[in-house]
Design a protein around this motif. Structure first.
Motif, PDB file in Angstrom:
ATOM      1  N   ASP A 160     -28.628 -27.006   6.520  1.00  0.00           N
ATOM      2  CA  ASP A 160     -28.018 -27.575   6.172  1.00  0.00           C
ATOM      3  C   ASP A 160     -26.523 -27.501   5.436  1.00  0.00           C
ATOM      4  OD1 ASP A 160     -30.434 -28.430   5.225  1.00  0.00           O
ATOM      5  OD2 ASP A 160     -30.900 -27.208   3.679  1.00  0.00           O
ATOM      6  N   CYS A 161     -25.681 -27.845   4.483  1.00  0.00           N
ATOM      7  CA  CYS A 161     -24.029 -27.948   4.912  1.00  0.00           C
ATOM      8  C   CYS A 161     -23.790 -26.459   3.987  1.00  0.00           C
ATOM      9  CB  CYS A 161     -23.593 -29.011   4.304  1.00  0.00           C
ATOM     10  SG  CYS A 161     -21.759 -28.813   3.732  1.00  0.00           S
ATOM     11  N   PRO A 162     -23.490 -25.582   4.150  1.00  0.00           N
ATOM     12  CA  PRO A 162     -23.185 -25.091   2.755  1.00  0.00           C
ATOM     13  C   PRO A 162     -22.187 -25.394   1.464  1.00  0.00           C
ATOM     14  CG  PRO A 162     -22.440 -23.826   5.181  1.00  0.00           C
ATOM     15  CD  PRO A 162     -23.062 -24.984   5.371  1.00  0.00           C
ATOM     16  N   ALA A 163     -21.529 -26.425   1.517  1.00  0.00           N
ATOM     17  CA  ALA A 163     -20.765 -26.641   0.475  1.00  0.00           C
ATOM     18  C   ALA A 163     -21.519 -28.060  -0.329  1.00  0.00           C
ATOM     19  CB  ALA A 163     -19.164 -27.861   1.272  1.00  0.00           C
ATOM     20  N   CYS A 164     -21.978 -29.108   0.815  1.00  0.00           N
ATOM     21  CA  CYS A 164     -22.870 -29.758  -0.434  1.00  0.00           C
ATOM     22  C   CYS A 164     -24.767 -30.148  -0.129  1.00  0.00           C
ATOM     23  CB  CYS A 164     -22.502 -31.165   0.316  1.00  0.00           C
ATOM     24  SG  CYS A 164     -22.497 -31.670   2.167  1.00  0.00           S
ATOM     25  N   GLY A 165     -25.123 -29.395   1.246  1.00  0.00           N
ATOM     26  CA  GLY A 165     -26.641 -28.995   1.063  1.00  0.00           C
ATOM     27  C   GLY A 165     -26.915 -29.714   1.904  1.00  0.00           C
TER      28      GLY A 165
ATOM     29  N   HIS B 186     -20.348 -28.091  10.938  1.00  0.00           N
ATOM     30  CA  HIS B 186     -19.952 -29.127  10.937  1.00  0.00           C
ATOM     31  C   HIS B 186     -20.705 -30.526   9.725  1.00  0.00           C
ATOM     32  CE1 HIS B 186     -16.850 -28.554  14.023  1.00  0.00           C
ATOM     33  NE2 HIS B 186     -18.568 -27.836  14.518  1.00  0.00           N
ATOM     34  N   CYS B 187     -19.868 -31.276   8.882  1.00  0.00           N
ATOM     35  CA  CYS B 187     -20.789 -32.029   8.574  1.00  0.00           C
ATOM     36  C   CYS B 187     -20.044 -32.798   8.090  1.00  0.00           C
ATOM     37  CB  CYS B 187     -21.219 -31.084   6.754  1.00  0.00           C
ATOM     38  SG  CYS B 187     -21.225 -32.073   5.457  1.00  0.00           S
ATOM     39  N   GLU B 188     -20.490 -34.186   7.922  1.00  0.00           N
ATOM     40  CA  GLU B 188     -20.710 -35.657   7.736  1.00  0.00           C
ATOM     41  C   GLU B 188     -19.628 -35.812   6.755  1.00  0.00           C
ATOM     42  OE1 GLU B 188     -23.219 -38.601   9.133  1.00  0.00           O
ATOM     43  OE2 GLU B 188     -23.073 -37.641  10.711  1.00  0.00           O
ATOM     44  N   ALA B 189     -19.753 -35.411   5.455  1.00  0.00           N
ATOM     45  CA  ALA B 189     -19.234 -35.344   4.258  1.00  0.00           C
ATOM     46  C   ALA B 189     -17.770 -34.413   4.482  1.00  0.00           C
ATOM     47  CB  ALA B 189     -20.193 -35.334   3.314  1.00  0.00           C
ATOM     48  N   CYS B 190     -17.922 -33.485   4.358  1.00  0.00           N
ATOM     49  CA  CYS B 190     -17.159 -32.368   4.074  1.00  0.00           C
ATOM     50  C   CYS B 190     -15.964 -32.386   5.257  1.00  0.00           C
ATOM     51  CB  CYS B 190     -17.900 -30.955   3.743  1.00  0.00           C
ATOM     52  SG  CYS B 190     -19.272 -30.926   2.554  1.00  0.00           S
ATOM     53  N   GLY B 191     -16.857 -32.491   6.604  1.00  0.00           N
ATOM     54  CA  GLY B 191     -15.961 -31.791   8.114  1.00  0.00           C
ATOM     55  C   GLY B 191     -16.015 -30.305   8.278  1.00  0.00           C
TER      56      GLY B 191
HETATM   57 ZN    ZN Z   1     -21.681 -30.981   3.655  1.00  0.00          ZN
END
Ligand code: ZN
Ligand code: ANZ
Length: 844
Positions: free
Chosen positions: A508-513, A463-468
């Protein structure tokens, strides 16, 4: 100690014709063959062999709760019969083994013993595995898998991601069943009895949580319709339970306008009904008291009353709420719905007999024709309006709703029609005016799969705040469970124990790091068990979930064996998985289990074995006392496989005696000096060949207990032949002994292996060729049937003893003599057949 245990070898020794020969000694025999099978790889399936037809026999895999118990002993003895039989018939048999090794008990044990759940789990698996081996099941050990192994749950996670990609895994907020003691969410089916937790029996409460679901409801129709493939091959009651659970009902949704009230604007509410024909009989509307809708509709003056009513509902189960003899209670919400056809004002109530998560959580009240509505109307003083004339007494007077067939009355637009036509007409009228439409509703809910516990496959989402929600990239699977937590760290806290492990959670978010957090829930263990029977085909593969090619060759499972306690969920979930995998092109079949067998229970003194009753029987003790083969034989001989076995009524010592007798037969034949009669005894040969032919039919029909009865007769017949002078050197006796060894190998593998090798064959008897019977040797038992005309004996017929009544009638009527009487008397009036002995033709 167990009474009678010593009689086995005593008896064997008693009848020993020659003091120098050894007697039947199960311990010695077990010690001889157990290591042999292991080294020989006797039961390994050859997955690459394309020359033979395959047969996949699968036992529901065990949960490693402790050592094997009597229930396992029965189930696995039963499952071994078709597996071994298929092997003798030349099939390439796959009969695998594995463990369903995630789950709460391991976690609870770990908390108690300040350990990691893996310790308890793998210790129990080792114990069970050793017992399994000793039990002589024809399993292919190279297939062995454990769902808690990283190499397995990596693919469980992979499957989750595939479901997620297709929109079949999603999250939503919902009121869930919550066990305050286990501190975890429970699926509906884990709430039992009067609303208590399946495991700890604590009353279950409701809690709103954000949960993961599988969209099994998308597959409701296919889960129902594909049952056609299973008809006749699955127990009818299991199919019925599946059908009920899915609960398809057809009817209509009807849209009601809700009147504005004070500040509250006019709105719309749909209801689901199976009886749109009763629309003119609606006198009120009821919404589920615990549904959002009730809060939305209630006017302020009634809100406190609603809240109070809700608080009183507590943890009453759905079944209780809807039960017929429950007092009807409810709260008036102060609002009115407008009848879509008459414009009449209908008071809106909230009550607990309407369920929040079925249909729309609201019903149109038709008290004249629905029993619960009638009870509610009578409790609240609401109108009862008859719109179907069923010829019964007025519901208000009778206290019983008129639910049956009848003619529609007081219903201007479909007056005079019968129920079925009126339903159609009502749907037409409603659709025409955009007030409703035909609707199919299901009882089936989406599968709540997230658990706030540790010992399960972590949900591979970040779960990423930016990417969901971000899926864990496939090359980063598995998301491993930490190995360094123990005891109290695993204690339930209302959220997953994983949530407190900061090192584990923060990634770390796999999408945005950017910094993100892992999902801390784990999957329901039913997810693990929904696909293990496919993984058996390549349990160690690191490159793929399973080999599609091999799976398609061996599956669907030819025979699945397990307890009826899994009649609903495990089977439904496995069927759902199979359909999703089919849609993904990963398998070529739509049903996983071609045939299903539910074995009975093992009881003791008429009751299920339990600690509290103190009537448990220890499997290991039984095996020590009587030997593996005797216990297995007892299980199979006691009853047809689907019936219960009462251990108080059976005789493992009797089984042991029979085994000794069979074994001695082979021993005597082996030490006899060659064949002393060339053609052999005709009578015994007939018995042997009849036994083979019958055994084939009985095995197909799963009458395993009768196979054993026939086998006992065969051994007796051979014994008689020896004693009556033929002697053990007679080829007919040898043939009988060999046949006995082969049939016996289905249930008593150790004894059978010893017999087979004593008779001069290479082991293993398990891989010998099933004997073929000689048709010409099968003497048919016949009886004389008497044919009467009007009660007078007119002719006789020789017929097979097992002739059917229809066949006997046909043969009797075809007799020329009888034909003559029939013609003379002007035809047949009736025929009374008492198969197999008497046919009475009444003429005239
Ligand atoms: Zn992210
Ligand atoms: C009016 C009516 C008249 C109904 C009548 C039945 C007989 P099944 O067959 O189980 O699908 N219903 C709808 N939603 C409900 C809910 N959330 N909780 C409790 N009951 C609900 O049942 C459908 C019927 O159950 C529906 O048809 C509705 O009552 C009720 F003579 O509508 B009926």
């Amino acid at each position: 100690m167990i009474e009678g245990a010593l009689t086995v070898s005593e008896t064997a020794a008693d009848v020993q014709p020659d003091g120098q020969k050894k007697s039947y000694d199960f311990q010695e025999i077990e010690a001889r063959w157990l290591p042999f099978w292991d080294e020989d790889g006797t039961f390994a399936a050859d997955l690459e062999d394309l020359s033979r037809p395959t047969k996949y026999v699968c036992d529901m895999f065990p949960y490693p709760s402790g050592d094997l118990h009597m229930g396992h002993a029965e189930a696995f003895a039963i499952g071994d019969v078709p597996a071994r039989y298929a092997r003798l018939r030349g099939f390439n048999v796959l009969h695998p083994i594995g463990w369903d090794s995630f789950g709460l008990p391991a976690e609870n044990a770990a908390i108690k013993n300040n350990a990691h759940p893996a310790e308890w789990t793998y210790r129990n698996i080792d114990t069970q595995a050793a017992s399994f081996k000793r039990y002589g099941i024809s399993t292919d050990w190279s297939t062995r898998l454990h769902t808690s192994d990283q190499s397995y749950y990596r693919w469980t996670q992979w499957l989750f991601l595939k479901f997620y990609e297709q929109g079949l895994a999603y999250r939503k907020d919902s009121p869930v069943n919550w066990c305050p003691s286990c501190q975890t969410v429970l699926a509906n089916e884990q709430v039992i009895g009067d609303g208590v937790c399946e495991r700890c029996k604590t009353p279950v409460t409701k809690k709103s949580l954000n949960q993961w679901y599988f969209k099994i409801t998308d597959y409701a129709d296919r889960l129902l319709d594909d049952m056609e493939q299973l008809q006749g091959a699955w127990p009818e009651r299991v199919l019925a339970m599946q059908r009920n659970w899915i609960g398809r009902s057809t009817g209509a949704s009807v849209s009601y306008t809700i009147e504005a009230a004070g500040e509250m604007a006019e709105t719309q509410t749909d209801v689901f009904t199976t009886r749109p024909d009763t629309l003119y009989g609606v006198t009120f509307m009821v919404v589920a008291a615990d549904a959002e809708l009730a809060s939305e509709l209630v006017i302020d003056a009634h809100r406190a009353e609603l809240e109070e009513y809700r608080a009183g509902l507590g943890s009453v189960t759905e079944i209780e709420r809807q039960s017929a003899d429950r007092e009807r209670t409810g709260v008036f919400l102060g609002r009115y719905a407008i009848h879509p056809l008459t414009g009449e004002k209908l008071p809106i109530w909230a009550s607990d007999y309407v369920l929040a998560d079925y249909g729309t959580g609201a019903v149109m009240g038709v008290p004249a024709h629905d029993q619960r509505d009638l009870e509610f109307a009578q409790a609240m003083g609401l109108d009862v309006r008859v719109v179907v004339d069923t010829g019964e007494e007025h519901p208000s007077a009778a206290g019983a709703a008129a639910a049956g067939e009848g003619t529609l009355v007081n219903s201007p637009e479909w007056e005079g029609l019968a129920k079925a036509e009126a339903i159609e007409r009502a749907i037409e009228v409603l659709s025409g005016r955009r007030l409703g439409e035909a609707k199919v509703n299901y009882r089936l809910r989406d599968w709540l799969l997230s658990r706030q516990r540790f010992w399960g496959a972590p949900i591979p989402i970040i779960h990423c705040e930016a990417c969901g929600e971000v899926p864990v990239p496939e090359d980063q699977l598995p998301v491993r469970l930490p190995t360094d937590v123990r005891g109290e760290e695993l204690a339930p806290k209302g959220k997953s124990p994983l949530a407190s492990l900061e090192d584990w959670v923060n990634v770390d978010c796999p999408a945005c790091g950017r910094p993100a957090r892992r999902d801390t829930d784990t999957m329901d263990t039913f997810v693990d068990s929904s696909w293990y029977y496919m993984r058996y085909l390549s349990p160690n593969s690191e490159d793929e979930v399973f080999s599609t090619e091999t799976v398609n060759r061996f599956l669907p499972v030819d025979q699945y064996v397990g307890g009826v306690e899994h009649a609903i969920l495990h089977l439904l979930y496995s069927r759902f998985f199979t359909k999703v995998l089919y849609d993904m092109g990963l398998v070529s079949f739509t049903e996983p289990f071609k045939a299903l067998m539910n074995q009975g229970q093992v009881l003791n003194g008429g009751k299920a074995m339990s600690k509290s009753l103190g009537n448990g029987v220890d499997l290991a003790e039984q095996l020590d006392a009587y030997g593996v083969d005797a216990v297995r034989l007892t299980m199979i001989f006691a009853s047809p496989p689907e019936d219960d076995v009462d251990w108080a009524d059976v005789s493992p010592s009797g089984a042991a005696k029979f085994l000794a007798r069979a074994w001695r037969l082979a021993q005597e034949v082996s030490s006899a000096p060659g064949a002393d009669r060339s053609e052999g005894a005709g009578g015994l040969r007939a018995v042997t060949h009849r036994t083979i032919a019958d055994a084939e039919q009985l095995l197909e029909a799963q009458r395993y207990n009768v196979v054993i009865a026939r086998l006992m007769e065969l051994v007796n017949a051979a014994r008689k032949e020896i004693d009556s002078g033929g002697g053990p050197g007679d080829p007919a006796v040898r043939e009988a002994a060999e046949t006995a060894a082969q049939i016996l190998s289905l249930v008593a593998p150790y004894t059978a292996e010893d017999m087979w090798t004593m008779l001069g064959h290479e082991p293993s008897v398990a891989n010998s060729a099933w004997p073929t019977y000689d048709e010409s040797l099968l003497v048919q038992d016949t009886v004389t049937a008497v044919v009467q005309v009007k009660g007078k004996l007119r002719d006789k017929l020789e017929v097979p003893a097992d002739i059917t009544a229809e066949e006997l009638e046909a043969q009797a009527l075809a007799l020329p003599k009888i034909q003559g009487y029939i013609e003379a008397d002007g035809g047949v009036r009736k025929v009374i057949v008492r198969a197999p002995k008497l046919v009475n033709v009444v003429t005239g």
